[in-house]
Design an enzyme around this catalytic site. Structure first.
Site, short mmCIF file in Angstrom:
data_model
loop_
_atom_site.label_atom_id
_atom_site.label_comp_id
_atom_site.label_asym_id
_atom_site.label_seq_id
_atom_site.Cartn_x
_atom_site.Cartn_y
_atom_site.Cartn_z
N HIS A 10 0.83 -1.21 0.00
CA HIS A 10 0.00 0.00 0.00
C HIS A 10 0.87 1.27 0.00
O HIS A 10 2.03 1.22 -0.35
CB HIS A 10 -0.98 -0.04 1.16
N GLU A 144 1.98 -11.12 6.98
CA GLU A 144 1.00 -10.27 7.67
C GLU A 144 1.38 -10.27 9.15
O GLU A 144 1.23 -11.27 9.83
CB GLU A 144 -0.41 -10.83 7.49
#
Length: 282
Positions: A10, A144
């Site tokens: 992102h 993650e």
């Protein structure tokens, strides 16, 4: 020399998942910067998909990774959806990507984070679901670190120091996969108390490793240099500066051209400039 690509998920107009006033993009970058520093300390060449808050489309990330031709690639993300724990994805074919995921997972568990496991995911065609794993040419994993929308998990990555702990854990897992022994950091020492305080501030705020601080202190006017950099970081002097990253460093810290030449001669000068500018933005 081993090469590693770090995808920083992102950024820019895409903040990623959000929770507790935090953006995933910022957490990802904090982890990546620390991971890069630890790998560089061990002589590994590292390319990051971004070094600041900017748009970082997945397609460009994959293209950049393949052009760099690294030995391993890790895409750094933060989870969401109300769960807890770390998890990693690797290719359906297993191999070195699976080993990389397992080595990183072991290091993350060692710092106290729980794990949801090392996983695979297939698309409707039976191929790897995630483009970063499917389309990269080298062994690649997606990590993650925690769930940003779960308060207890978010608290494990809500500061730069905590993100650095994860980044270094990732680096140790990568180093193990590359067959590189983890080396302890040598202590930084100076007889001047103010210099030690300044060095500690730079180390923490900019995420610099011990070897980089020692390079700064080895300069003919090293103590003055460290103090100027610390002042620029503490005051956020880079916010109003313009130009290249080195231009910003020079303006923010008020450094002479001779000093700039010394900094640019550092083996990992580009990474040093990236970190200093990030920390000087206030």
């Amino acid at each position: 020399m081993a090469k590693v690509f770090l995808g920083v998920g992102h950024g820019g107009s895409d903040p990623g998942a959000q929770g507790g006033g935090l953006d995933e993009a910022d957490i990802n970058l904090g982890i990546a910067v620390a991971c890069q520093a630890e790998l560089v300390r061990h002589g590994v060449q590292v390319r990051m998909s971004r070094t600041k808050d900017e748009d970082d489309p997945l397609t460009e990330e994959i293209q950049e990774c393949n052009a760099y031709d690294p030995d391993l690639a890790v895409d750094i993300h933060t989870n969401a959806g109300g769960g807890t724990g770390f998890e990693a994805y690797h290719t359906l074919g297993g191999g070195k990507g699976k080993i990389l995921a397992q080595n990183i997972e072991a290091e993350v568990k060692a710092i106290g984070q729980t794990s949801r496991g090392c996983k695979t995911r297939a698309n409707s065609s039976g191929a790897d679901y995630y483009g970063f794993i499917r389309q990269t040419k080298c062994p690649a994993v997606i990590c993650e670190c925690a769930f940003i929308d779960t308060a207890a998990d978010r608290a494990k990555v809500d500061t730069a120091d905590k993100q650095a702990v994860f980044g270094k854990a990732y680096a140790r897992g990568i180093l193990k996969t590359l067959g590189i022994k983890v080396q302890p950091e040598e202590p930084i020492a100076s007889e001047d108390a103010e210099t030690m305080i300044a060095a500690s501030l730079i180390k923490e705020r900019a995420g610099l490793e011990g070897q980089t601080i020692r390079y700064l202190l080895d300069y003919q006017y090293g103590e003055a240099l460290v103090k100027k950099l610390a002042d620029a970081i503490y005051c956020g002097n880079g916010a109003d500066c313009v130009g290249t990253e080195w231009d910003i460093v020079q303006q923010a810290a008020g450094l002479e051209e001779q000093t700039m030449q010394y900094l640019k001669a550092y083996r990992y000068a580009d990474a040093l400039a990236d970190k200093l500018v990030m920390s000087m933005m206030g």
